[in-house]
Design an enzyme around this catalytic site. Structure first.
Site, mmCIF file in Angstrom:
data_model
loop_
_atom_site.group_PDB
_atom_site.id
_atom_site.type_symbol
_atom_site.label_atom_id
_atom_site.label_comp_id
_atom_site.label_asym_id
_atom_site.label_seq_id
_atom_site.Cartn_x
_atom_site.Cartn_y
_atom_site.Cartn_z
ATOM 1 N N HIS A 267 -2.025 6.082 8.399
ATOM 2 C CA HIS A 267 -1.163 4.987 8.855
ATOM 3 C C HIS A 267 0.315 5.339 8.672
ATOM 4 C CE1 HIS A 267 -0.222 0.642 9.481
ATOM 5 N NE2 HIS A 267 0.793 0.932 8.685
ATOM 6 N N GLU A 268 0.665 5.733 7.461
ATOM 7 C CA GLU A 268 2.084 6.017 7.200
ATOM 8 C C GLU A 268 2.549 7.231 8.000
ATOM 9 O OE1 GLU A 268 3.382 3.590 5.797
ATOM 10 O OE2 GLU A 268 1.543 2.765 4.935
ATOM 11 N N GLY B 260 0.813 -1.215 0.000
ATOM 12 C CA GLY B 260 0.000 0.000 0.000
ATOM 13 C C GLY B 260 0.841 1.258 0.000
ATOM 14 N N ALA B 261 1.772 1.331 0.934
ATOM 15 C CA ALA B 261 2.594 2.530 1.059
ATOM 16 C C ALA B 261 3.724 2.254 2.041
ATOM 17 C CB ALA B 261 1.763 3.707 1.557
ATOM 18 N N MET B 262 4.664 3.215 2.132
ATOM 19 C CA MET B 262 5.841 2.999 2.963
ATOM 20 C C MET B 262 6.227 4.278 3.702
ATOM 21 S SD MET B 262 8.063 0.956 4.083
ATOM 22 C CE MET B 262 9.235 1.507 5.311
ATOM 23 N N GLU B 263 6.519 4.111 4.996
ATOM 24 C CA GLU B 263 6.682 5.248 5.914
ATOM 25 C C GLU B 263 8.091 5.825 5.983
ATOM 26 O OE1 GLU B 263 6.108 1.981 6.886
ATOM 27 O OE2 GLU B 263 7.249 1.506 8.712
ATOM 28 N N GLU C 84 3.616 -2.240 13.479
ATOM 29 C CA GLU C 84 2.455 -2.374 12.600
ATOM 30 C C GLU C 84 1.137 -2.523 13.370
ATOM 31 O OE1 GLU C 84 2.604 -1.392 9.798
ATOM 32 O OE2 GLU C 84 4.709 -1.602 9.210
HETATM 33 N N1 TRP Z 1 5.707 -0.607 6.455
HETATM 34 C C1 TRP Z 1 4.745 -0.585 5.390
HETATM 35 C C2 TRP Z 1 3.425 -0.247 6.057
HETATM 36 O O1 TRP Z 1 2.778 -1.032 6.646
HETATM 37 C C3 TRP Z 1 4.647 -1.904 4.690
HETATM 38 C C4 TRP Z 1 5.390 -2.050 3.422
HETATM 39 C C5 TRP Z 1 5.358 -1.231 2.370
HETATM 40 C C6 TRP Z 1 6.188 -3.137 3.011
HETATM 41 N N2 TRP Z 1 6.097 -1.752 1.346
HETATM 42 C C7 TRP Z 1 6.598 -2.903 1.718
HETATM 43 C C8 TRP Z 1 6.590 -4.289 3.609
HETATM 44 C C9 TRP Z 1 7.391 -3.806 1.014
HETATM 45 C C10 TRP Z 1 7.379 -5.183 2.916
HETATM 46 C C11 TRP Z 1 7.773 -4.949 1.624
HETATM 47 O O2 TRP Z 1 3.054 0.846 6.145
HETATM 48 ZN ZN ZN Z 2 2.600 0.063 8.586
#
Ligand code: TRP
Ligand code: ZN
Length: 883
Positions: free
Chosen positions: A319-320, A283-286, A342
């Site tokens: 969330h992020e 979905g996305a990355m923080e 998480e």
């Molecule tokens: N930390 C991210 C989230 O939950 C999760 C995530 C995004 C992720 N991209 C990823 C985990 C690629 C593993 C691989 O918000």
């Molecule tokens: Zn997360």
């Protein structure tokens, strides 16, 4: 050729083996083996000479011995597919390094050194979308969990925190925008184009590193924090998407405000950037100060995004953003602690959305999700505790259990402490562990100390897998009602015997005559069995239990349908009201599927359900958003969970039969509701959204009961649609019905939106998840469509994940559906293993299926397992599933 696996002859020349080398299983990594790293890396400097097909990376690491580690003579730097071009220590070229598999090992004798390493990577060839990759001509990174090692040799583990300075240079035309974590500190021109330097003052683990370079435009705004600092906000997208970023920006600003007000958390940099990319695994990355998002969770306007999509954007943005504290300022010591960030962050985003959209409906949605994806995981071969004990590939542990059950476990702490004391616990947690890589145990202890709870026994929720079952029996005698509660935690693959866990149950006893109760109670069931008595009931009361879904358990009780009808009408807890309706329908369908239902009993049960549904359809007091929830039938997966052995065809048939009966019997009410809602469904306000929801629900029932009427209604809803919510709901009904309208509207939809990938994803999904009898043929044809693309995870999911939910397609008795998914996994594994491995989950359910389908499904898993050269990701999931 893999040199390490090839036997060598005595003269030292490599010899080609006759047979392929015995494959070596990827190693199992255990939580109990945790050791701190021997070195600290106080500073990291990264220099990128950017190119889509070749990027040169120079990493300069200052390292010093870790007093908590061992006196090692070397340092191990993780790599993944990297070749070192230059290695230098303290300014001197080194040739004393060696490779151990993918890792680089470098001898180091002193207390502190500077290591310089040069590597070169090809982002365009990176189809895994982990590390540095190209998407639509732009460059971006994804490092969590172990992607950084695909960019530079580094101790790629979350407990090594370093301060990063990043310099990027590249052609101005290809990469006009250069972003990284932290603050932009300098920029300029050079011979090859332009450059930018970013500095992030907050020490962070490598998984939070990010870089983006490309032709992007920004929607900008500012936020003034609680202490009066101004933060520059920017959401970066392709120029044509700019006018679809307003909702994301508003969601971000609301999240920043909410985290200050509810958790006391303030943002800590001068800039906050979000970038949307079309090729993304999740979905996305923080990443610190530079969140990278799947376009699906950024772009929204009423014409192309549904109300559900709007909620998704709001929830993921929150969330992020919330990870900035729960994840970044306090990070994880090792990946076994993933739920520390998480689970907690999911709880935080759930509470935020409850605040924004209304607690009742949001809670019902979250419970429905938990039950449809986490409960099955917890009762299947991939069950694991929220703090796992071992893994082979961490990418496989980004699961509904870690995320959603993790959130439920922390929510229980909050329920037991109350919101104010819980806040004292989280304040203490952030204060104690700011700047650290912490453990779940650290979190539990902070909540114990700050909130004043004893969580000794509660820790079992972190260690045991499986959804506890609670049997509730209410008896009445004289003036006393007696409630007997018994719990059982079922065995899971690695855990045969379980201990009882503390289960906080919010409950109320209703007086039948007045329709009221005299106050809710919180009962914590800690023993296997416990008996609670309630005095002052001349008549047997009606029990409302696990209100608000206070514990993630399955309640098992024998209850009169009349009591459920009563609760569906009178319960003042919205979730309990929904639950009563679900219990009523599940009870009936489970006996119907079992085959032991007389015609008379079937009629009686249907009439009870019909009566309750009719009251819901017409209740003028009910908010439409809530009405829409109460109208939902329990899902196919939730029903399968209730059965020891499931026959997907039989479940589907009974569920459809009930839906059709309700659609016919309540046709008048449903059509009236649809008509009333149609006149109220314009705009993006709460009432209009509620109206669209009941409109869609009504159409689903009408389609089952009276397909001709529904086809006409759906076609005109489609033509009149001003929102994607209305258009998609109409098209969904039409795709399930045979006939010319189906084809016309699908063609119209495609032509209207052919330049919009996110909407074309919907076009694939609608067809792949439809109830149409030819769904398998449709999916096969769509897989050959020019717009289908195995390299784009959104597109792959839109076709094939959607398909795995179809009872008649995926579960076709011939096994063809299972074979299609297995073929997909085999084709996708070499391209994008983390996405491929996610498709193993639906094939892991074989033990719970009737014998014919079970054998076919298992056969497909064996076929995958037999393939040489599987990724770690797919290998682990397939072997666990065969288990
Ligand atoms: N930390 C991210 C989230 O939950 C999760 C995530 C995004 C992720 N991209 C990823 C985990 C690629 C593993 C691989 O918000
Ligand atoms: Zn997360």
């Amino acid at each position: 050729m893999d040199i390490a696996r090839t036997p060598s002859t005595p003269d030292g020349n490599y010899q080609m083996a006759d047979a392929p080398p015995e494959p070596v299983d990827p190693p199992l990594i255990r939580r109990e083996d945790y050791k701190p790293f021997d070195w600290l890396v106080p500073q990291t400097r990264l220099d990128f000479a950017l190119g889509v097909e070749s990027t040169r990376v120079t990493a300069t690491l200052s390292v010093a011995r870790n007093p908590a580690g061992e006196q090692a003579g070397e340092i191990r730097l993780n790599g993944d597919g990297l070749t070192p071009l230059e290695v230098a220590v303290d300014g001197q070229a080194s040739n004393s390094w060696r490779m151990d598999g993918n890792d680089l090992i470098l001898p180091l004798a002193g207390e502190a050194h500077e290591i310089r390493l040069v590597t070169e990577i090809d982002p365009a060839a990176n189809s895994q979308l982990m590390g540095l990759y190209a998407s639509n001509g732009m460059l971006c990174t994804q490092c969590e969990a172990e992607g950084f090692r695909r960019i530079a040799f580094f101790p790629d583990r979350p407990d090594v925190l370093s301060t990063y300075t990043v310099r990027m240079s590249g052609e101005r035309q290809a990469f006009p925008v250069l972003l990284s974590n932290g603050n932009l500190v300098a920029q300029g021109e050079d011979s090859s184009g332009h450059w930018a330097e970013w500095h992030d003052p907050w020490p962070k683990p490598s998984y939070l590193f990010a870089l983006v370079a490309g032709d992007l435009v920004a929607r900008r705004d500012t936020f003034t924090t609680m202490s009066g600092r101004t933060v520059d906000l920017a959401i970066w997208v392709r120029a044509e998407d700019l006018d679809r970023t307003e909702h994301a920006m508003e969601s971000l600003i609301r999240s920043m405000r909410w985290d200050e007000e509810v958790f006391g958390r303030e943002y800590d940099l001068d800039q906050f950037n979000i970038v949307a990319v079309g090729d993304f695994n999740m979905g996305a990355m923080e990443n610190k100060g530079l969140n990278v998002f799947n376009t699906k969770y950024v772009l929204a306007d009423p014409e192309t995004a549904t109300d559900g999509d709007y909620d998704g954007v709001e929830g993921v943005i929150a969330h992020e953003y919330f990870h900035n504290w729960s994840g970044n300022r306090v990070t994880c010591r090792d990946w076994f602690q993933l739920s520390l960030k998480e689970g907690f962050t999911v709880l935080r985003d759930q509470l935020f959305s409850e605040g924004m959209r209304g607690a009742a409906v949001k809670r019902i949605e979250d419970v429905r999700l938990l039950r449809s994806v986490q409960f099955p995981e917890d009762s299947g071969p991939l069950a694991h505790p929220i703090r796992p004990d071992s893994f082979r590939e961490i990418g496989n542990f980004y699961t509904p259990t870690i995320y959603n059950k993790g959130a439920e476990v922390i929510r229980m702490m909050r329920t037991m402490a109350g919101p104010e004391r819980f806040r004292q616990g989280t304040d203490l947690y952030f204060e104690r562990h700011d700047g650290e890589a912490a453990t779940c145990e650290d979190f539990i202890r902070a909540i114990e100390d700050g909130a004043g709870l004893d969580l000794t026994q509660f820790r079992l929720w972190y260690a045991q897998a499986g959804t506890p079952k609670v049997e509730a029996v209410l008896e009445h005698d004289g003036e006393t009602a007696t409630l007997t509660l018994r719990q059982m935690v079922p065995p899971t693959p690695d855990q045969r015997t379980k201990l009882p866990v503390p289960i906080p149950l919010r409950l109320a006893l209703f007086d039948r005559a007045t329709g009221r109760h005299s106050g809710e109670q919180l009962v914590v069931l800690s023993e296997v069995e416990s008996v609670v008595r309630f005095a002052g009931f001349a008549e047997k009361p009606v029990l409302s239990i696990n209100r608000g879904f206070s514990a993630p358990v399955a309640i098992e009780r024998t209850v009169e349908p009349d009591d459920l009808v009563f609760l569906a009408r009178h319960d003042d807890d919205a979730f309990a009201r929904y639950e009563a309706m679900q219990e009523l329908i599940v009870g009936h369908l489970v006996s119907a599927i079992g085959g032991g239902l007389t015609d008379a009993a079937r009629i009686e049960a249907r009439q009870a359900i019909g009566g309750a549904l009719s009251a819901i359809l017409t209740d003028p007091e009910l908010d439409d958003a809530m009405r829409g929830e109460l109208m939902m039938l329990p899902s196919q997966t939730y029903l399968s969970e209730q059965l020891l052995v499931a026959d997907p065809g039989a479940i589907h048939a009974e569920r459809e039969a009930l839906k059709a009966w309700l659609g016919r019997t309540l046709e008048g009410e449903l059509a009236a509701l649809h008509q009333r809602a149609s006149s109220q469904s314009a705009g993006m306000g709460h009432a209009a959204r509620g109206a669209r929801k009941v409109k869609g629900q009504a159409l689903v029932f009408l389609a089952a009961g009276n397909p001709e009427l529904a086809a006409r209604t759906a076609a005109s809803q489609y033509d009149a649609a001003e929102t994607m919510t209305d258009r998609q709901a109409a098209l969904m009904v039409l795709t399930g019905l045979p006939g010319a309208e189906r084809t016309h509207k699908l063609i119209d939809f495609y032509n209207r939106f052919q330049n919009d990938p996110l909407v074309i994803d919907k076009w694939f999904s609608l067809q792949a998840s439809s109830l149409h009898p030819q769904v398998i043929e449709h999916v096969k044809a769509l897989a050959r469509h020019p717009d289908f693309n195995l390299k784009n995870p959104n597109r792959v999911r839109s076709l094939f994940m959607a398909f795995t939910g179809t009872p008649l397609g995926f579960h076709a008795a011939s096994g063809e559906g299972y074979r299609m998914i297995a073929d997909l996994i085999l084709a996708l594994d070499p391209i994008n293993p983390s996405t491929a491995a996610r498709f193993v989950t639906p094939l892991g359910r074989w033990r719970r299926l009737e014998p014919g389908r079970a054998a076919l499904m298992r056969g497909e898993l064996e076929r995958i397992a037999a393939k040489a050269g599987l990724s770690r990701d797919t290998f682990e999931q397939v072997t666990r599933s065969l288990g």
